[in-house]
Design a protein around this motif. Structure first.
Motif, PDB file in Angstrom:
ATOM      1  N   ARG A 208       0.822  -1.217   0.000  1.00 35.12           N
ATOM      2  CA  ARG A 208       0.000   0.000   0.000  1.00 35.12           C
ATOM      3  C   ARG A 208       0.852   1.262   0.000  1.00 35.12           C
ATOM      4  O   ARG A 208       0.507   2.253  -0.650  1.00 35.12           O
ATOM      5  N   GLU A 209       1.977   1.216   0.693  1.00 32.69           N
ATOM      6  CA  GLU A 209       2.867   2.376   0.710  1.00 32.69           C
ATOM      7  C   GLU A 209       3.518   2.591  -0.653  1.00 32.69           C
ATOM      8  O   GLU A 209       3.720   3.737  -1.085  1.00 32.69           O
ATOM      9  N   VAL A 210       3.841   1.496  -1.331  1.00 35.78           N
ATOM     10  CA  VAL A 210       4.408   1.605  -2.674  1.00 35.78           C
ATOM     11  C   VAL A 210       3.448   2.360  -3.594  1.00 35.78           C
ATOM     12  O   VAL A 210       3.852   3.259  -4.342  1.00 35.78           O
ATOM     13  N   VAL A 211       2.174   2.006  -3.541  1.00 33.30           N
ATOM     14  CA  VAL A 211       1.177   2.681  -4.372  1.00 33.30           C
ATOM     15  C   VAL A 211       0.997   4.130  -3.930  1.00 33.30           C
ATOM     16  O   VAL A 211       0.881   5.044  -4.763  1.00 33.30           O
ATOM     17  N   ALA A 212       0.998   4.362  -2.623  1.00 37.43           N
ATOM     18  CA  ALA A 212       0.839   5.726  -2.115  1.00 37.43           C
ATOM     19  C   ALA A 212       1.977   6.639  -2.569  1.00 37.43           C
ATOM     20  O   ALA A 212       1.783   7.856  -2.714  1.00 37.43           O
ATOM     21  N   CYS A 213       3.142   6.051  -2.825  1.00 39.53           N
ATOM     22  CA  CYS A 213       4.294   6.839  -3.263  1.00 39.53           C
ATOM     23  C   CYS A 213       4.337   7.020  -4.785  1.00 39.53           C
ATOM     24  O   CYS A 213       5.283   7.601  -5.304  1.00 39.53           O
ATOM     25  N   GLY A 214       3.326   6.506  -5.480  1.00 37.63           N
ATOM     26  CA  GLY A 214       3.219   6.778  -6.900  1.00 37.63           C
ATOM     27  C   GLY A 214       3.560   5.640  -7.836  1.00 37.63           C
ATOM     28  O   GLY A 214       3.433   5.791  -9.056  1.00 37.63           O
ATOM     29  N   ALA A 215       4.003   4.507  -7.306  1.00 39.08           N
ATOM     30  CA  ALA A 215       4.307   3.371  -8.182  1.00 39.08           C
ATOM     31  C   ALA A 215       3.004   2.682  -8.599  1.00 39.08           C
ATOM     32  O   ALA A 215       1.980   2.773  -7.917  1.00 39.08           O
ATOM     33  N   ARG A 216       3.052   1.974  -9.720  1.00 38.97           N
ATOM     34  CA  ARG A 216       1.905   1.193 -10.179  1.00 38.97           C
ATOM     35  C   ARG A 216       2.125  -0.266  -9.774  1.00 38.97           C
ATOM     36  O   ARG A 216       3.212  -0.797  -9.990  1.00 38.97           O
ATOM     37  N   LEU A 217       1.104  -0.873  -9.223  1.00 33.21           N
ATOM     38  CA  LEU A 217       1.211  -2.259  -8.781  1.00 33.21           C
ATOM     39  C   LEU A 217       0.109  -3.057  -9.453  1.00 33.21           C
ATOM     40  O   LEU A 217      -1.074  -2.770  -9.265  1.00 33.21           O
ATOM     41  N   TYR A 218       0.510  -4.051 -10.246  1.00 35.34           N
ATOM     42  CA  TYR A 218      -0.446  -4.843 -11.013  1.00 35.34           C
ATOM     43  C   TYR A 218      -0.478  -6.282 -10.502  1.00 35.34           C
ATOM     44  O   TYR A 218       0.551  -6.961 -10.466  1.00 35.34           O
ATOM     45  N   ALA A 219      -1.663  -6.728 -10.105  1.00 32.80           N
ATOM     46  CA  ALA A 219      -1.868  -8.106  -9.660  1.00 32.80           C
ATOM     47  C   ALA A 219      -2.413  -8.950 -10.804  1.00 32.80           C
ATOM     48  O   ALA A 219      -2.846  -8.420 -11.838  1.00 32.80           O
ATOM     49  N   ASP A 220      -2.371 -10.266 -10.618  1.00 35.44           N
ATOM     50  CA  ASP A 220      -2.875 -11.205 -11.623  1.00 35.44           C
ATOM     51  C   ASP A 220      -2.325 -10.864 -13.008  1.00 35.44           C
ATOM     52  O   ASP A 220      -3.043 -10.910 -14.013  1.00 35.44           O
ATOM     53  N   SER A 221      -1.042 -10.543 -13.042  1.00 40.88           N
ATOM     54  CA  SER A 221      -0.376 -10.109 -14.273  1.00 40.88           C
ATOM     55  C   SER A 221       0.934 -10.860 -14.454  1.00 40.88           C
ATOM     56  O   SER A 221       2.024 -10.280 -14.368  1.00 40.88           O
ATOM     57  N   PRO A 222       0.851 -12.171 -14.712  1.00 37.36           N
ATOM     58  CA  PRO A 222       2.083 -12.943 -14.867  1.00 37.36           C
ATOM     59  C   PRO A 222       2.838 -12.555 -16.137  1.00 37.36           C
ATOM     60  O   PRO A 222       2.227 -12.325 -17.188  1.00 37.36           O
ATOM     61  N   VAL A 223       4.154 -12.491 -16.030  1.00 36.51           N
ATOM     62  CA  VAL A 223       4.988 -12.253 -17.203  1.00 36.51           C
ATOM     63  C   VAL A 223       5.156 -13.583 -17.930  1.00 36.51           C
ATOM     64  O   VAL A 223       5.652 -14.562 -17.362  1.00 36.51           O
ATOM     65  N   LEU A 224       4.753 -13.614 -19.184  1.00 34.61           N
ATOM     66  CA  LEU A 224       4.806 -14.845 -19.971  1.00 34.61           C
ATOM     67  C   LEU A 224       6.110 -14.982 -20.719  1.00 34.61           C
ATOM     68  O   LEU A 224       6.589 -16.105 -20.942  1.00 34.61           O
ATOM     69  N   SER A 225       6.703 -13.861 -21.110  1.00 32.16           N
ATOM     70  CA  SER A 225       7.987 -13.897 -21.811  1.00 32.16           C
ATOM     71  C   SER A 225       8.608 -12.517 -21.759  1.00 32.16           C
ATOM     72  O   SER A 225       7.928 -11.511 -21.505  1.00 32.16           O
ATOM     73  N   THR A 226       9.904 -12.472 -21.999  1.00 33.34           N
ATOM     74  CA  THR A 226      10.626 -11.212 -22.039  1.00 33.34           C
ATOM     75  C   THR A 226      11.335 -11.074 -23.378  1.00 33.34           C
ATOM     76  O   THR A 226      11.694 -12.065 -24.014  1.00 33.34           O
ATOM     77  N   GLY A 227      11.535  -9.841 -23.785  1.00 36.85           N
ATOM     78  CA  GLY A 227      12.249  -9.574 -25.035  1.00 36.85           C
ATOM     79  C   GLY A 227      12.677  -8.125 -25.072  1.00 36.85           C
ATOM     80  O   GLY A 227      12.770  -7.467 -24.039  1.00 36.85           O
ATOM     81  N   ARG A 228      12.917  -7.636 -26.267  1.00 39.60           N
ATOM     82  CA  ARG A 228      13.336  -6.255 -26.456  1.00 39.60           C
ATOM     83  C   ARG A 228      12.523  -5.610 -27.571  1.00 39.60           C
ATOM     84  O   ARG A 228      12.159  -6.256 -28.556  1.00 39.60           O
ATOM     85  N   THR A 229      12.240  -4.326 -27.406  1.00 35.65           N
ATOM     86  CA  THR A 229      11.606  -3.559 -28.469  1.00 35.65           C
ATOM     87  C   THR A 229      12.667  -3.138 -29.482  1.00 35.65           C
ATOM     88  O   THR A 229      13.868  -3.314 -29.269  1.00 35.65           O
ATOM     89  N   GLU A 230      12.220  -2.558 -30.588  1.00 30.23           N
ATOM     90  CA  GLU A 230      13.165  -2.125 -31.611  1.00 30.23           C
ATOM     91  C   GLU A 230      14.108  -1.044 -31.102  1.00 30.23           C
ATOM     92  O   GLU A 230      15.248  -0.939 -31.567  1.00 30.23           O
ATOM     93  N   ASP A 231      13.655  -0.254 -30.158  1.00 28.68           N
ATOM     94  CA  ASP A 231      14.531   0.801 -29.623  1.00 28.68           C
ATOM     95  C   ASP A 231      15.294   0.346 -28.373  1.00 28.68           C
ATOM     96  O   ASP A 231      15.902   1.158 -27.679  1.00 28.68           O
ATOM     97  N   GLY A 232      15.276  -0.967 -28.089  1.00 26.40           N
ATOM     98  CA  GLY A 232      16.125  -1.523 -27.039  1.00 26.40           C
ATOM     99  C   GLY A 232      15.515  -1.599 -25.661  1.00 26.40           C
ATOM    100  O   GLY A 232      16.183  -2.033 -24.716  1.00 26.40           O
ATOM    101  N   ARG A 233      14.274  -1.204 -25.514  1.00 24.26           N
ATOM    102  CA  ARG A 233      13.654  -1.306 -24.194  1.00 24.26           C
ATOM    103  C   ARG A 233      13.220  -2.746 -23.906  1.00 24.26           C
ATOM    104  O   ARG A 233      13.026  -3.545 -24.820  1.00 24.26           O
ATOM    105  N   HIS A 234      13.063  -3.054 -22.633  1.00 22.86           N
ATOM    106  CA  HIS A 234      12.540  -4.368 -22.251  1.00 22.86           C
ATOM    107  C   HIS A 234      11.080  -4.465 -22.663  1.00 22.86           C
ATOM    108  O   HIS A 234      10.303  -3.507 -22.521  1.00 22.86           O
TER     109      HIS A 234
END
Length: 444
Positions: A208-234
């Motif tokens: 709750r403090e993390v959200v109060a400080c402005g971060a976004r917290l997403y539940a039920d959001s499993p990461v299925l795979s990782t990669g890179r965009t064309e401009d090099g971002r995750h």
């Protein structure tokens, strides 16, 4: 799909069934799930102590952060552990750490152990969380054999000096006098450092403090795979969207996947730890057994038992030993935990035990934690060896500082490249032999 080494049930919603913390501390927060395309500076995978601590540090620094969890904040080990905020984090001995990395790194690690406890205490106070704190005079290690008790006597003074606290050796008779009676104890060592807490109340307060400080917290959001965009971002692919982030932190510990990212493959080993909680004990029952202290305690076995009498007079008791995650294996582990509990506390052998659950702790092959950079704009932290309440929380904060280019207080060996387990994706197959070896050693 994620490449994990246990049966799917270990990572499914039902694995939290029977957990006392979950049943007794409801969470009515409506945590959103990630949907569509999300752009942030930092993405953190894992909403446990480590990931949330990192997120809090980053958010307080004004950084845009998204925390992703396959279930909900604290769903993994952070919300289902035994609630011991104490020294630890490594399975390697001080002698082994000194031999491998030197005296300076060992001293730094010992400072980190104490700093981690103090940070959690200060954080709970700052959050205003009623975390049911008790055992504020520290922890008790119980000698399960005469050689173990002799070792405690030899090491007590050095421990007191190392950690800057008290270290009182207790004979079996002195333990009984102090309300610490159980079967199989040769004596104990009371170290005046650490405290016990309700782990779920702490992790939810942190979320709750993390959200109060402005971060976004997403539940039920499993990461299925990782990669890179064309401009090099995750690029993190989710069931209902994607996250694009300039920097990535992995904080999944025992719930990690060998392909998220591929660097993780075979560098960690989850092990099961199982817990029971009794109904509230009556005064007469407590007096009959002779265990009335609120000290959090564990024994000197490699496959240790850990236990504490909680403020509501329920007894919590945990141990390790299961190697599979099936209904049959969990039933067998429940019977094993009850058998050990009733042997050590015979006066409570007929006490009802409504709660039983299991979770995954995380080991490294060289038996020390890892926290460091694992690739371009990518960092990870894991392997608390069953002591993540304090060390996982502290290291999350330190990892965020490292990713921001700031100085940290971590020992140098935290940043080494962890060696891989020799059996790779099949490394769990080696657990039965390892557990047998530990049981043989514990017999002496």
């Amino acid at each position: 799909m994620p490449q994990r080494i246990y049966e799917p049930a270990a990572y499914g919603e039902a694995s939290l069934g029977g957990c006392y913390w979950y049943d007794s501390v409801p969470d009515d927060t409506r945590w959103p799930s990630a949907d569509g395309t999300i752009d942030v500076d930092f993405a953190i995978v894992g909403a446990g102590y480590t990931g949330l601590s990192a997120a809090l540090t980053l958010a307080q620094a004004g950084v845009e952060v998204a925390v992703l969890d396959a279930h909900r904040p604290g769903w993994g080990a952070s919300g289902r552990n035994g609630g011991f905020c104490c020294i630890g984090g490594a399975k390697a001995t001080g002698r082994q750490i000194r031999r491998r990395w030197g005296e300076e790194d060992l001293a730094c690690f010992r400072r980190a152990e104490r700093a981690a406890i103090e940070m959690v205490r200060a954080r709970i106070s700052g959050l205003g969380v009623n975390a049911d704190i008790h055992s504020e005079s520290g922890e008790l290690q119980i000698a399960h054999s005469q050689p173990a008790f002799r070792a405690m006597r030899r090491e007590a003074a050095a421990l007191a000096e190392t950690y800057g606290t008290t270290a009182e050796v207790l004979s079996r008779a002195e333990m009984i006098e102090q309300g610490l009676k159980l079967r199989g104890a040769w004596g104990g060592l009371h170290l005046g450092l650490g405290f016990a807490l309700n782990p779920r109340k702490y992790v939810l307060g942190l979320a709750r403090e993390v959200v109060a400080c402005g971060a976004r917290l997403y539940a039920d959001s499993p990461v299925l795979s990782t990669g890179r965009t064309e401009d090099g971002r995750h690029l993190l692919r989710l069931p209902h969207g994607t996250v694009r982030a300039r920097r990535l932190l992995i904080a999944t510990n025992g719930y990690s996947s060998d392909d998220l990212p591929p660097w993780m493959a075979a560098r960690y080993l989850p092990m099961q730890s199982s817990v029971i909680v009794t109904r509230p004990l009556e005064d007469e029952e407590i007096a009959k057994q002779g265990w009335s202290s609120d000290l959090m305690a564990y024994d000197s076995r490699n496959l240790l038992h850990y236990f504490r009498l909680m403020p509501d007079r329920r007894m919590l008791f945990g141990m390790r030993g299961a190697v599979r995650w099936t209904d049959a294996a969990q039933d067998a582990q429940r019977r094993a935990v009850l058998r050990h509990f009733r042997h050590m506390f015979p006066a409570w052998r007929r006490v009802d035990v409504p709660w039983f659950w299991s979770g995954l702790v995380c080991m490294a092959r060289d038996l020390v934690p890892f926290a460091g950079q694992i690739g371009p704009d990518t960092w990870a932290a894991f392997a608390w060896h069953g002591n993540g309440v304090a060390m996982g929380s502290w290291t999350g904060e330190q990892l965020a500082k490292l990713a921001l280019g700031q100085a940290t207080e971590m020992p140098g060996f935290f940043g080494r490249t962890p060696p891989k387990f020799t059996l790779g994706a099949r490394r769990r197959a080696g657990l039965p032999a390892a557990l047998l070896w530990y049981r043989l050693r514990d017999a002496f």
